[in-house]
Enzyme design. Structure first.
Site, PDB file in Angstrom:
ATOM      1  N   HIS A 251      -7.341  -5.977  -0.039  1.00  0.00           N
ATOM      2  CA  HIS A 251      -6.189  -5.081   0.062  1.00  0.00           C
ATOM      3  C   HIS A 251      -5.038  -5.659   0.889  1.00  0.00           C
ATOM      4  O   HIS A 251      -3.934  -5.113   0.875  1.00  0.00           O
ATOM      5  CB  HIS A 251      -6.634  -3.747   0.670  1.00  0.00           C
ATOM      6  CG  HIS A 251      -5.629  -2.644   0.520  1.00  0.00           C
ATOM      7  ND1 HIS A 251      -5.255  -2.119  -0.704  1.00  0.00           N
ATOM      8  CD2 HIS A 251      -4.908  -1.956   1.451  1.00  0.00           C
ATOM      9  CE1 HIS A 251      -4.361  -1.165  -0.524  1.00  0.00           C
ATOM     10  NE2 HIS A 251      -4.129  -1.044   0.767  1.00  0.00           N
TER      11      HIS A 251
ATOM     12  N   SER B  29       0.828  -1.205   0.000  1.00  0.00           N
ATOM     13  CA  SER B  29       0.000   0.000   0.000  1.00  0.00           C
ATOM     14  C   SER B  29       0.871   1.268   0.000  1.00  0.00           C
ATOM     15  O   SER B  29       1.662   1.464  -0.910  1.00  0.00           O
ATOM     16  CB  SER B  29      -0.967  -0.053   1.183  1.00  0.00           C
ATOM     17  OG  SER B  29      -2.006   0.882   1.045  1.00  0.00           O
ATOM     18  N   LEU B  30       0.750   2.126   1.031  1.00  0.00           N
ATOM     19  CA  LEU B  30       1.596   3.314   1.103  1.00  0.00           C
ATOM     20  C   LEU B  30       3.076   2.937   1.067  1.00  0.00           C
ATOM     21  O   LEU B  30       3.889   3.620   0.436  1.00  0.00           O
ATOM     22  CB  LEU B  30       1.287   4.104   2.374  1.00  0.00           C
ATOM     23  CG  LEU B  30       2.201   5.290   2.705  1.00  0.00           C
ATOM     24  CD1 LEU B  30       2.153   6.344   1.607  1.00  0.00           C
ATOM     25  CD2 LEU B  30       1.826   5.901   4.055  1.00  0.00           C
TER      26      LEU B  30
ATOM     27  N   ALA C 250     -11.738  -1.648   7.671  1.00  0.00           N
ATOM     28  CA  ALA C 250     -12.934  -2.252   7.082  1.00  0.00           C
ATOM     29  C   ALA C 250     -12.905  -2.144   5.559  1.00  0.00           C
ATOM     30  O   ALA C 250     -13.257  -3.090   4.846  1.00  0.00           O
ATOM     31  CB  ALA C 250     -14.186  -1.581   7.638  1.00  0.00           C
ATOM     32  N   ILE C 251     -12.456  -0.991   5.054  1.00  0.00           N
ATOM     33  CA  ILE C 251     -12.362  -0.815   3.601  1.00  0.00           C
ATOM     34  C   ILE C 251     -11.307  -1.752   3.025  1.00  0.00           C
ATOM     35  O   ILE C 251     -11.496  -2.355   1.960  1.00  0.00           O
ATOM     36  CB  ILE C 251     -12.026   0.652   3.256  1.00  0.00           C
ATOM     37  CG1 ILE C 251     -13.216   1.549   3.588  1.00  0.00           C
ATOM     38  CG2 ILE C 251     -11.662   0.786   1.790  1.00  0.00           C
ATOM     39  CD1 ILE C 251     -12.939   3.020   3.371  1.00  0.00           C
ATOM     40  N   GLN C 252     -10.190  -1.909   3.735  1.00  0.00           N
ATOM     41  CA  GLN C 252      -9.113  -2.761   3.241  1.00  0.00           C
ATOM     42  C   GLN C 252      -9.546  -4.211   3.102  1.00  0.00           C
ATOM     43  O   GLN C 252      -9.108  -4.924   2.196  1.00  0.00           O
ATOM     44  CB  GLN C 252      -7.907  -2.681   4.175  1.00  0.00           C
ATOM     45  CG  GLN C 252      -7.234  -1.327   4.179  1.00  0.00           C
ATOM     46  CD  GLN C 252      -5.952  -1.340   4.957  1.00  0.00           C
ATOM     47  OE1 GLN C 252      -5.035  -2.074   4.638  1.00  0.00           O
ATOM     48  NE2 GLN C 252      -5.873  -0.525   5.989  1.00  0.00           N
TER      49      GLN C 252
ATOM     50  N   ASP D  91      -9.990  -5.715  -4.180  1.00  0.00           N
ATOM     51  CA  ASP D  91      -9.457  -4.519  -3.533  1.00  0.00           C
ATOM     52  C   ASP D  91     -10.185  -3.272  -4.036  1.00  0.00           C
ATOM     53  O   ASP D  91     -10.182  -2.970  -5.230  1.00  0.00           O
ATOM     54  CB  ASP D  91      -7.963  -4.416  -3.845  1.00  0.00           C
ATOM     55  CG  ASP D  91      -7.243  -3.361  -3.024  1.00  0.00           C
ATOM     56  OD1 ASP D  91      -7.917  -2.539  -2.376  1.00  0.00           O
ATOM     57  OD2 ASP D  91      -6.003  -3.358  -3.043  1.00  0.00           O
TER      58      ASP D  91
END
Length: 269
Positions: free
Chosen positions: A242, A89-90, A152-154, A214
């Site tokens: 993700h 990710s980042l 939760a989004i991941q 994702d």
């Protein structure tokens, strides 16, 4: 056996034996996110984890300005020579910057659920700008709730979403909390950083690993990334979101092992 290195200013952790893999985590996280995944690889590789400046055990060490270029500069001295750098990710943005600007340090690059540009734009799928703006507003009020929403989004879409969220939460809370400055500036990076003009110059062997489910790094953007860096290998895990190393650790480890072993075999021959 795990070794703790406290070379000022950054703390790194190393375990396992063999050729080097270095892991960089994502926004709001720390190296604890890799705790349950590392044993899948540590019998074959020496694995170093580095908390991004401003996060985890490096929470008190943030560059100013807080940019991808500055993060890469801070981390570079702590990467063992000729490592394969794995950025999630980042952390994948930082890893791509290092691969583009300091390729002599590395043997290869792996990005997990990452991209050269996270925010959506013209003909570029990504995170909607208003979603990141909402996170910025929420962050000012309550970091814990913001992190829960981000987790939760991941995990969204994964069949093991609840377990994935629980696993990451439990693992990262073993480390110090991130600084508010790094959290805020990290979101700014996600909403503004654009490395699309740089990744074509990456000559290192590169593996880009994605989860089909994702929502933060949508697979609809993969073709655009392939056009920018056509020499990179691309693998999409069909049932992952993700954090594939949490939801599908064995599958992710097998893919990483194959990629890394091939690189090191070629260098040895």
């Amino acid at each position: 056996m795990k070794d703790l290195h406290t070379n000022i200013p950054l703390v790194t952790r190393t375990q396992g034996t063999g050729n080097d893999l270095v892991f960089l985590h994502g926004w709001g996280m720390n190296s604890g996110a890799f705790t349950s995944f590392i044993p899948y690889l540590s019998a074959h590789f020496r694995i170093t984890t580095i908390d991004l400046p401003g996060f985890g055990e490096n929470a008190e060490h943030s560059p100013q300005p807080y940019t991808i270029a500055q993060l890469a500069e801070m981390i570079a001295p702590y990467i063992p020579a000729k490592s394969i750098l794995v950025g999630w990710s980042l952390g994948g943005l930082v890893a791509q910057k290092l691969a583009a600007k300091k390729s002599h340090l590395l043997a290869g690059l792996v990005t997990i659920a990452s991209t050269p540009r996270f925010v959506a734009g013209p003909r570029w799928p990504g995170i909607a700008a208003d979603v990141l703006t909402t996170f910025k507003r929420q962050l000012e009020k309550n970091f814990s709730k913001t992190l829960e929403r981000f987790l939760a989004i991941q995990a969204m879409g994964s069949e093991t979403a609840k377990q994935d969220i629980k696993a990451i939460r439990e693992q990262i809370t073993q480390y110090p909390s991130p600084s508010e400055f790094a959290l805020k500036e990290g979101l700014h990076i996600l909403s503004s950083e654009d490395l699309r003009s740089e990744i074509g110059a990456i000559t290192l062997p590169t593996l880009r690993l994605y989860g089909r489910l994702d929502s933060l790094v949508p697979t609809s953007g993969i073709d655009g990334i392939c056009e920018l860096q056509p020499q990179a290998d691309t693998v999409v895990l069909p049932h992952a979101s993700h954090a594939p190393f949490i939801s599908h650790p064995q599958q992710t480890a097998d893919i990483l092992f194959s990629f890394a072993a091939n690189i090191y075999q070629q260098k040895a021959s």
